[in-house]
Structure formats: C-alpha cells, structure tokens
Design an enzyme around this catalytic site. Structure first.
Site, PDB file in Angstrom:
ATOM      1  N   CYS A  88       0.838  -0.989  -0.801  1.00  0.00           N
ATOM      2  CA  CYS A  88       0.233  -0.084  -0.340  1.00  0.00           C
ATOM      3  C   CYS A  88       0.540   1.304   0.100  1.00  0.00           C
ATOM      4  O   CYS A  88       1.258   1.363   1.066  1.00  0.00           O
ATOM      5  CB  CYS A  88      -1.004   0.068   1.017  1.00  0.00           C
ATOM      6  SG  CYS A  88      -1.832   1.150   1.922  1.00  0.00           S
ATOM      7  N   HIS A  90       0.030   4.042  -0.287  1.00  0.00           N
ATOM      8  CA  HIS A  90      -0.588   6.119   0.139  1.00  0.00           C
ATOM      9  C   HIS A  90      -0.225   5.807   1.565  1.00  0.00           C
ATOM     10  O   HIS A  90      -0.708   6.883   2.113  1.00  0.00           O
ATOM     11  CB  HIS A  90      -2.768   6.363  -0.038  1.00  0.00           C
ATOM     12  CG  HIS A  90      -3.097   5.529   0.522  1.00  0.00           C
ATOM     13  ND1 HIS A  90      -3.616   4.095  -0.041  1.00  0.00           N
ATOM     14  CD2 HIS A  90      -3.184   5.875   1.524  1.00  0.00           C
ATOM     15  CE1 HIS A  90      -4.462   3.622   1.236  1.00  0.00           C
ATOM     16  NE2 HIS A  90      -5.440   4.299   2.112  1.00  0.00           N
ATOM     17  N   ASP A 246     -10.128   3.641  -5.008  1.00  0.00           N
ATOM     18  CA  ASP A 246      -8.930   4.342  -4.103  1.00  0.00           C
ATOM     19  C   ASP A 246      -9.243   5.740  -3.942  1.00  0.00           C
ATOM     20  O   ASP A 246      -9.103   6.565  -5.422  1.00  0.00           O
ATOM     21  CB  ASP A 246      -7.986   3.674  -4.590  1.00  0.00           C
ATOM     22  CG  ASP A 246      -6.207   4.514  -3.707  1.00  0.00           C
ATOM     23  OD1 ASP A 246      -6.839   5.108  -2.966  1.00  0.00           O
ATOM     24  OD2 ASP A 246      -5.426   3.313  -3.315  1.00  0.00           O
ATOM     25  N   GLY A 251      -0.375   4.340  -4.433  1.00  0.00           N
ATOM     26  CA  GLY A 251       0.546   4.224  -3.995  1.00  0.00           C
ATOM     27  C   GLY A 251       1.444   3.003  -5.540  1.00  0.00           C
ATOM     28  O   GLY A 251       1.833   3.113  -5.657  1.00  0.00           O
TER      29      GLY A 251
END
Length: 323
Positions: A88, A90, A246, A251
């Site tokens: 992940c 973010h 998202d 990311g």
C-alpha cells in the site's frame, strides 16, 4: 473491546493506523503475520474498524507489527473491508508522516529522513522531507516493479498485468467507452469486479516467486492526459479488493503503472492524478535485475484520533457492509 487509532488521508484515501487494542499477531515475518491476522480474535478488530457504523465499504488501515529485523523501523499489515493486502503506497506515505509526527523515528527538521517499513511484499521506504520542523512531503520508494503480461483478454477487454508490490490489471477507460470521472464510477466498479473475476485463474495472476503474493489485487482504469514540461500525465481510478475504490492515485498501483510505461520506452516522470483530483508525482529511480524501482511523491494529513468501543450488548457486533 476498546481500540485506539490515529487517522490520516493521503490524496483523499483514508488510512487508519491502529495504536492499541489489537492482540499480539504471531509470525516470524510480516508476511507470516499477514496469514495469522485472519484468526477470529484478531480479524474482529479489522471488521470493527472497517465495517459500518465505524467505517465504510472503502475504509483502509493497518496494524503495526514488529519489522522482520533491526534493519527497519516498522512492520505493518495493511487491511481493507475484505481482508489484508500485500502492499500500500498511500499507506506507506501516511506511515512516514505518522512516524515523524509521533516521534517514532527521529527526523531531520530541515532535510530528508528515511523511514524503513517492512510490508508483506518486502521492505519499502517512506522518505520524509521536512523544513522548518514540518513535514512537507513523503516519497514512497517501492519494491522492484515489473510487467507480467500484456493484452490479456478479460471480460471483453484486454488488460496489461504488472506488479508493484501487488498485481494490477491496467485497462484504458476508453476501451469501455468510459472516462475516469466520478459520473462513471458505478460502471467502473462493475467492470473492475468482472475483470478481476475473469483473471482469477489466469497464469499471469500468479506471483513468480511467492504464491502468497498471487492474485490480481486491483484493476486500474486510466485516461491519457496532455503532458508537457518533461513529464507524462494520466488520470486513474483503482478498483481493488471486492469493488473498493482508491480515492488517491494509488501508490502501489502507480508503481505498477510505471513498470508498464518504462517497458513501453517512456522515460519521463509520471504525474498521476486520481478520480478526486489529487496527485502523485512518480519516476523510475533505477533499474535492477528484478525490475524498476519507483519513487512516488505525495503527502498525508492527520484527520483525527479515535477511541472505538464495542458494547457487548450491541446486536450489530463488529458491524456490516452494504457493498
């Protein structure tokens, strides 16, 4: 049952960091702990925080766990309403902000500080940039990312599969007669679910080195936008897990997109926009035998501190989801 959290958003995408109330999660590595976290006594915490009425169908967060060794500052298990993810970006950006703001990692008040984080897909870096004692931005340095397969038929379109800590299928929104705009979101979610389901048994959905990292995690729909000033520009929305969306430019999905672009011969940095208008700036930092190493710059902001409770008499228990 009482659980404490510190919440952030990165580019509009929530990230709920659990700071207390989670049972010890066994395992020698973060990847081992990802499997152990499905135990009912642990997973009920995820459900409590993700499900309504305390969360929602698009909630995201993490459990902090010990790193694999002394070479990292933190270990983390990322979760969403359907389970536990392998990467992940973010969230890693938010963890960098959290580590510095909460004093977990001593930071240079006028420079860059690397926060090393062990995640299920490997060791990543949150490079936290400060000036005047304030965090100004964070650069997520991903695991090596690479192309898996091109033009794989799925649910009536062709998808390019690539790995950026998780496996993503990329499809131009225009191939569906759509665009990455909020008005088309319901249709994009439906297509994302169909494409992911169609790819579930495909050989390209298998991780070549560790089957625990296998499976298409998300479908990235993208639009090409006018670039310039030495960069390319795209807008995307990532539909991951079971129809989650998202809000950030994603990311690990951006890492997967960079791998595809580099494979096409694109060498300019990528300005990657989300469906809500937030932006990540990304580039290939270097090329290794395993793939390209992406660097993705963004910023996270704290939104609150919370104490969540579960009344034993509450008939809804750890909650519910309507999607």
């Amino acid at each position: 049952m009482t659980v404490t959290t510190v919440d952030y958003h990165t580019g509009g995408e929530p990230f709920r960091i659990v700071t207390g109330g989670v049972p010890a999660i066994p395992g020698a590595t973060v990847l081992d702990r990802r499997a152990a976290a499905s135990a009912p006594e642990i997973d009920r915490v995820r459900r409590l925080l993700c499900h309504e009425p305390r969360g929602h169908a698009d909630m995201y967060g993490c459990f902090l766990v010990p790193p694999d060794d002394d070479g990292a500052h933190l270990g983390v298990l990322f979760w969403h309403k359907d389970g536990y993810s392998t990467a992940c970006g973010h969230g890693t950006i938010a963890l960098g902000v959290h580590a510095v703001q909460e004093g977990l990692v001593e930071a240079d008040p006028d420079g860059d500080t690397d926060v090393l984080v062990d995640v299920p897909s490997g060791r990543v870096t949150a490079r936290v940039r400060c000036s005047g004692g304030r965090v100004r931005s964070v650069t997520f340095v991903s695991v090596p990312s690479y192309v898996i397969a091109r033009a794989v038929p799925a649910a009536g379109v062709e998808a390019d599969l690539s790995y950026g800590g998780a496996i993503y299928a990329s499809v131009p929104a225009g191939a569906l007669g759509l665009a990455v705009e909020p008005e088309y979101l319901t249709e994009l979610i439906a297509h994302g679910r169909r494409i992911k389901a169609d790819l579930a048994g495909h050989p390209a959905a298998r991780h070549p080195g560790d089957d625990r990292l296998s499976g298409v995690y998300g479908v990235i729909f993208y639009d090409e936008l006018p670039g310039g000033d030495g960069h390319v520009r795209q807008r995307n929305v990532t539909v991951f897990a079971d129809g989650e969306v998202d809000r950030s430019p994603c990311g690990s999905g951006t890492a997967a997109r960079l791998a595809l672009l580099h494979d096409q011969g694109v060498r300019e940095p990528l300005v990657h926009e989300s469906i809500v208008g937030s932006v990540f700036r990304a580039r290939v930092a270097r090329v290794t035998g395993e793939g390209v190493v992406p660097e993705i710059e963004g910023m996270a902001y704290r939104t609150g501190r919370h104490v969540f409770e579960l009344d034993p008499a509450d008939p809804l228990g750890t909650g519910f989801t309507l999607r």
